[in-house]
Design a protein around this motif. Structure first.
Motif, PDB file in Angstrom:
ATOM      1  N   GLY A 235      13.600  -2.513  -1.105  1.00  0.00           N
ATOM      2  CA  GLY A 235      13.757  -3.349  -2.267  1.00  0.00           C
ATOM      3  C   GLY A 235      15.308  -3.966  -2.372  1.00  0.00           C
ATOM      4  N   PRO A 236      15.383  -5.165  -2.510  1.00  0.00           N
ATOM      5  CA  PRO A 236      16.857  -5.704  -2.830  1.00  0.00           C
ATOM      6  C   PRO A 236      17.713  -5.513  -3.996  1.00  0.00           C
ATOM      7  N   MET A 237      18.957  -5.764  -3.764  1.00  0.00           N
ATOM      8  CA  MET A 237      19.808  -5.060  -5.106  1.00  0.00           C
ATOM      9  C   MET A 237      19.838  -6.164  -5.777  1.00  0.00           C
ATOM     10  N   GLY A 238      19.356  -7.738  -5.942  1.00  0.00           N
ATOM     11  CA  GLY A 238      19.473  -8.461  -6.778  1.00  0.00           C
ATOM     12  C   GLY A 238      18.661  -9.663  -5.972  1.00  0.00           C
TER      13      GLY A 238
ATOM     14  N   VAL B  61      13.939   0.875   7.250  1.00  0.00           N
ATOM     15  CA  VAL B  61      13.878  -0.463   6.184  1.00  0.00           C
ATOM     16  C   VAL B  61      12.637  -0.640   5.772  1.00  0.00           C
ATOM     17  N   GLY B  62      12.116  -0.511   4.620  1.00  0.00           N
ATOM     18  CA  GLY B  62      10.689  -0.986   3.946  1.00  0.00           C
ATOM     19  C   GLY B  62      10.380  -2.106   4.217  1.00  0.00           C
ATOM     20  N   GLY B  63       9.174  -2.609   4.267  1.00  0.00           N
ATOM     21  CA  GLY B  63       8.889  -4.021   4.605  1.00  0.00           C
ATOM     22  C   GLY B  63       9.192  -5.183   3.437  1.00  0.00           C
ATOM     23  N   GLY B  64       8.359  -6.173   3.415  1.00  0.00           N
ATOM     24  CA  GLY B  64       8.567  -7.101   2.643  1.00  0.00           C
ATOM     25  C   GLY B  64       9.782  -7.733   2.383  1.00  0.00           C
TER      26      GLY B  64
ATOM     27  N   PHE C 283      19.851  13.148   3.189  1.00  0.00           N
ATOM     28  CA  PHE C 283      18.835  12.007   3.132  1.00  0.00           C
ATOM     29  C   PHE C 283      19.207  11.186   1.735  1.00  0.00           C
ATOM     30  N   VAL C 284      19.525  10.035   2.015  1.00  0.00           N
ATOM     31  CA  VAL C 284      19.479   9.146   0.976  1.00  0.00           C
ATOM     32  C   VAL C 284      18.745   8.018   0.884  1.00  0.00           C
ATOM     33  N   ALA C 285      18.048   7.533  -0.223  1.00  0.00           N
ATOM     34  CA  ALA C 285      17.056   6.642  -0.289  1.00  0.00           C
ATOM     35  C   ALA C 285      17.699   5.601  -1.373  1.00  0.00           C
ATOM     36  N   VAL C 286      17.656   4.250  -0.939  1.00  0.00           N
ATOM     37  CA  VAL C 286      18.014   2.981  -1.797  1.00  0.00           C
ATOM     38  C   VAL C 286      17.017   2.402  -2.183  1.00  0.00           C
ATOM     39  N   LEU C 287      16.787   2.362  -3.542  1.00  0.00           N
ATOM     40  CA  LEU C 287      15.611   1.550  -3.955  1.00  0.00           C
ATOM     41  C   LEU C 287      16.170   0.447  -5.013  1.00  0.00           C
ATOM     42  N   GLY C 288      15.299  -0.856  -4.663  1.00  0.00           N
ATOM     43  CA  GLY C 288      15.785  -1.893  -5.668  1.00  0.00           C
ATOM     44  C   GLY C 288      14.507  -2.438  -5.948  1.00  0.00           C
TER      45      GLY C 288
ATOM     46  N   ALA D  45      12.810  -8.951   5.133  1.00  0.00           N
ATOM     47  CA  ALA D  45      13.319 -10.440   5.092  1.00  0.00           C
ATOM     48  C   ALA D  45      15.011 -10.334   5.201  1.00  0.00           C
ATOM     49  N   ALA D  46      15.393  -9.397   4.134  1.00  0.00           N
ATOM     50  CA  ALA D  46      16.930  -9.383   3.961  1.00  0.00           C
ATOM     51  C   ALA D  46      17.679  -8.652   5.389  1.00  0.00           C
TER      52      ALA D  46
END
Length: 392
Positions: free
Chosen positions: A317-320, A347-350, A189-194, A354-355
């Motif tokens: 969360g976006p990466m940039g 994919v988490g919201g917001g 399980f991998v989480a990507v947080l930006g 959009a991305a």
């Protein structure tokens, strides 16, 4: 978590009062992004096809308890009529004579949208008198507004004291997909947080450290972690008052055997302008006069590999600064890797949603959440007021 859903109730000929999240961008009387409307269409169709007299209610923007025409839901009724292929009636208020008359006149299969709930201060105060006035309009209450489920507002919480309450199909889908991440995720399980700030994600990071195998950090919050490790970060955004917290999270990850992965390179520039002159530099060589505005290509490659080989991925969360052309690549690479991952991808919201739409992967992932704050609070392990009242 099991919820009482609309499948558990006969709605034929009944007035169904449904909370939706139609908090969408509107300009010049036109809905700019109708994704949240489209997400609710399956529930609307399910109810109208079974003969419900459907009354929809939502908030829009922050009119602070007063009528303000720029926050009117009238343009939403127009767009929803187009999506459903049937006229959506509109009531100029959400309580009182106007709303009661419109609700009473509804026929089975018809849809009515009430004016903005937040034109009344009782909504955000979770006021029971206001909730009771809303409840008068229906015989059954349905909540399909996951995006508002973390708020104890009258149309989400207090109203359930006055009407039998059920979850809509979207609410059920959200709770099922997000709940599975916490209860039984397939490993790895991998989480990507930006995103910009560690402080916005503390609860999520802490809770996910007990669930994930790896946490990939991007966005400006990476700089707070790097600075906590003694790196120079140039003019990049750093939460100076959160350096100790970042250190403790790094220690906690180590203790729990979770890989907390930080970028190895960045796209830097003097500003985040559309025409910025950019340069790729290693994470340990950010120039003093520049700031990082995106993860670099090597980081994007490493993260993409980790994502593609995972069985479960959660991304928030976006990466940039992906809304600016020179800083899109990192977020785009993450989105594309998610689309290629054969496992469960949420994919988490917001901004992240959009991305997902911008890079054309929304229909290639398992689930795109309609709730930003609500999704994060659920993943922090918190009980959401709007969900708690729907438990089976």
């Amino acid at each position: 978590m099991a919820l009482r859903t609309i499948r558990d109730v006969d709605v034929q000929g009944k007035r169904v009062l449904m909370r939706v999240d139609f908090n969408v961008p509107i300009e010049d009387g036109k809905v700019l992004d109708d994704w949240r409307l489209r997400a609710t269409v399956p529930t609307i169709r399910y109810l109208t096809e079974r003969g419900a007299k459907l009354i929809l209610m939502s908030h829009l923007g922050r009119p602070k308890g007063k009528r303000d025409e720029k926050y009117s839901l009238r343009p939403v009724a127009q767009r929803l009529s187009e999506l459903l292929g049937q006229t959506v009636k509109f009531a100029d208020d959400c309580i009182g004579e106007v709303a009661e008359k419109a609700a009473a006149e509804l026929q089975p299969g018809e849809v009515l949208l009430l004016e903005n709930l937040r034109f009344h201060e009782g909504e955000e105060k979770n006021d029971e008198t206001f909730a009771q006035q809303l409840a008068k309009l229906g015989e059954i209450y349905v909540n399909d507004a996951f995006g508002a489920a973390h708020r104890a507002h009258a149309s989400v919480h207090a109203i359930t004291k006055f009407l039998p309450a059920y979850a809509g199909l979207l609410m059920e889908k959200e709770v099922t997909h997000l709940g599975k991440l916490l209860e039984a995720p397939d490993k790895p399980f991998v989480a990507v947080l930006g995103g910009a700030k560690v402080s916005d994600k503390i609860g999520v990071i802490k809770n996910l450290l007990t669930k994930v195998d790896a946490l990939l950090i991007g966005g400006a919050m990476a700089f707070t972690f790097l600075k906590a490790q003694g790196y120079e970060t140039g003019k990049s955004l750093v939460e100076e008052d959160k350096l100790d917290l970042a250190k403790s999270l790094l220690d906690e990850a180590k203790e729990k055997g979770v890989e907390l992965v930080l970028p190895v390179d960045f796209v830097v520039a003097e500003s985040d302008a559309e025409d910025a002159v950019t340069k790729v530099v290693p994470a340990n060589a950010i120039p003093a006069d520049k700031a990082g505005y995106d993860i670099g290509p090597e980081t994007a490659r490493i993260y993409a590999e980790r994502i593609k080989s995972a069985k479960t991925v959660f991304w928030n969360g976006p990466m940039g600064r992906f809304e600016r052309a020179p800083f899109k690549a990192g977020t785009k690479a993450i989105a594309e890797a998610l689309a290629e991952c054969p496992g469960t991808t949420v994919v988490g919201g917001g901004e992240t949603a959009a991305a997902a739409f911008e890079f054309g992967i929304a229909d290639k992932v398992t689930h795109v959440s309609t709730g930003g704050g609500a999704a994060l609070e659920l993943l922090e392990g918190r009980e959401l007021p709007g969900v708690a009242v729907l438990k089976a």
